[in-house]
Design a protein around this motif. Structure first.
Motif, mmCIF file in Angstrom:
data_model
loop_
_atom_site.group_PDB
_atom_site.id
_atom_site.type_symbol
_atom_site.label_atom_id
_atom_site.label_comp_id
_atom_site.label_asym_id
_atom_site.label_seq_id
_atom_site.Cartn_x
_atom_site.Cartn_y
_atom_site.Cartn_z
ATOM 1 N N PHE A 3 0.814 -1.211 0.000
ATOM 2 C CA PHE A 3 0.000 0.000 0.000
ATOM 3 C C PHE A 3 0.851 1.266 0.000
ATOM 4 O O PHE A 3 0.332 2.355 -0.193
ATOM 5 C CB PHE A 3 -0.931 0.027 1.216
ATOM 6 C CG PHE A 3 -2.055 -0.953 1.120
ATOM 7 C CD1 PHE A 3 -3.074 -0.775 0.212
ATOM 8 C CD2 PHE A 3 -2.085 -2.071 1.927
ATOM 9 C CE1 PHE A 3 -4.111 -1.684 0.104
ATOM 10 C CE2 PHE A 3 -3.113 -2.988 1.840
ATOM 11 C CZ PHE A 3 -4.130 -2.785 0.927
ATOM 12 N N SER A 4 2.152 1.139 0.208
ATOM 13 C CA SER A 4 2.997 2.323 0.346
ATOM 14 C C SER A 4 2.916 3.266 -0.852
ATOM 15 O O SER A 4 2.995 4.477 -0.689
ATOM 16 C CB SER A 4 4.448 1.920 0.608
ATOM 17 O OG SER A 4 4.927 1.097 -0.436
ATOM 18 N N SER A 5 2.742 2.733 -2.049
ATOM 19 C CA SER A 5 2.635 3.603 -3.225
ATOM 20 C C SER A 5 1.214 4.094 -3.432
ATOM 21 O O SER A 5 0.961 4.926 -4.301
ATOM 22 C CB SER A 5 3.110 2.859 -4.475
ATOM 23 O OG SER A 5 2.244 1.774 -4.746
ATOM 24 N N PRO A 30 -6.710 -0.453 -4.186
ATOM 25 C CA PRO A 30 -7.277 0.536 -3.261
ATOM 26 C C PRO A 30 -6.316 1.701 -3.038
ATOM 27 O O PRO A 30 -5.115 1.582 -3.259
ATOM 28 C CB PRO A 30 -7.491 -0.258 -1.976
ATOM 29 C CG PRO A 30 -6.523 -1.377 -2.058
ATOM 30 C CD PRO A 30 -6.364 -1.695 -3.513
ATOM 31 N N LEU A 31 -6.862 2.809 -2.604
ATOM 32 C CA LEU A 31 -6.074 3.999 -2.307
ATOM 33 C C LEU A 31 -6.343 4.391 -0.858
ATOM 34 O O LEU A 31 -7.498 4.518 -0.445
ATOM 35 C CB LEU A 31 -6.478 5.137 -3.247
ATOM 36 C CG LEU A 31 -5.747 6.466 -3.083
ATOM 37 C CD1 LEU A 31 -4.266 6.312 -3.410
ATOM 38 C CD2 LEU A 31 -6.370 7.527 -3.980
ATOM 39 N N VAL A 32 -5.285 4.555 -0.095
ATOM 40 C CA VAL A 32 -5.396 4.954 1.312
ATOM 41 C C VAL A 32 -5.289 6.472 1.370
ATOM 42 O O VAL A 32 -4.352 7.061 0.827
ATOM 43 C CB VAL A 32 -4.283 4.314 2.168
ATOM 44 C CG1 VAL A 32 -4.367 4.787 3.613
ATOM 45 C CG2 VAL A 32 -4.347 2.791 2.084
ATOM 46 N N ILE A 33 -6.259 7.104 2.018
ATOM 47 C CA ILE A 33 -6.277 8.562 2.158
ATOM 48 C C ILE A 33 -5.930 8.909 3.603
ATOM 49 O O ILE A 33 -6.506 8.355 4.544
ATOM 50 C CB ILE A 33 -7.661 9.147 1.791
ATOM 51 C CG1 ILE A 33 -8.036 8.792 0.341
ATOM 52 C CG2 ILE A 33 -7.686 10.659 2.014
ATOM 53 C CD1 ILE A 33 -7.115 9.366 -0.710
ATOM 54 N N THR A 34 -4.981 9.827 3.737
ATOM 55 C CA THR A 34 -4.575 10.256 5.077
ATOM 56 C C THR A 34 -5.123 11.640 5.386
ATOM 57 O O THR A 34 -5.400 12.438 4.486
ATOM 58 C CB THR A 34 -3.037 10.293 5.197
ATOM 59 O OG1 THR A 34 -2.512 11.258 4.282
ATOM 60 C CG2 THR A 34 -2.424 8.931 4.931
ATOM 61 N N GLU A 38 -2.409 10.688 9.336
ATOM 62 C CA GLU A 38 -2.918 9.386 9.761
ATOM 63 C C GLU A 38 -3.833 8.805 8.697
ATOM 64 O O GLU A 38 -4.627 9.521 8.094
ATOM 65 C CB GLU A 38 -3.722 9.520 11.063
ATOM 66 C CG GLU A 38 -2.891 9.882 12.262
ATOM 67 C CD GLU A 38 -3.733 9.899 13.537
ATOM 68 O OE1 GLU A 38 -4.722 9.139 13.616
ATOM 69 O OE2 GLU A 38 -3.397 10.688 14.432
ATOM 70 N N ALA A 39 -3.722 7.496 8.462
ATOM 71 C CA ALA A 39 -4.612 6.827 7.522
ATOM 72 C C ALA A 39 -6.038 6.921 8.057
ATOM 73 O O ALA A 39 -6.300 6.593 9.210
ATOM 74 C CB ALA A 39 -4.198 5.377 7.349
#
Length: 90
Positions: A3-5, A30-34, A38-39
């Motif tokens: 998920f880092s990218s 998926p895309l993680v939004i911070t 923080e996630a």
């Protein structure tokens, strides 16, 4: 899957929403939004979401079946078939 990218701040989401939606559909990652470092949320394309939901439903059914076996709440198929045939008059 790394998920880092796929981690972006909420400001990126606000500025690139249309592009993100298009890429989610193409890449199916998926895309993680911070927010404030923080996630906070994960967004994904609808097909991936539906597939995840179907997988979860199947896993729940499997877990329920396993629990019923462990609790002895199952019967051999031949016994059930015999009982059904007797009810049907056959």
């Amino acid at each position: 899957m790394k998920f880092s990218s796929q981690i972006k701040p909420i400001s990126y989401l606000k500025a690139h929403a249309a592009e993100i939606v298009r890429e989610l559909g193409e890449k199916r990652e998926p895309l993680v939004i911070t927010q404030n470092g923080e996630a906070k949320v994960v967004i994904q394309d609808i097909e991936s979401y539906e597939q995840t939901q179907e997988t979860m439903a199947l896993l729940k059914i499997l877990a329920l079946g396993t629990r019923q076996i462990e609790e002895g709440k199952v019967q051999p198929a031949k016994d059930v078939i015999k009982r059904l045939r007797m009810r049907a008059g056959g």
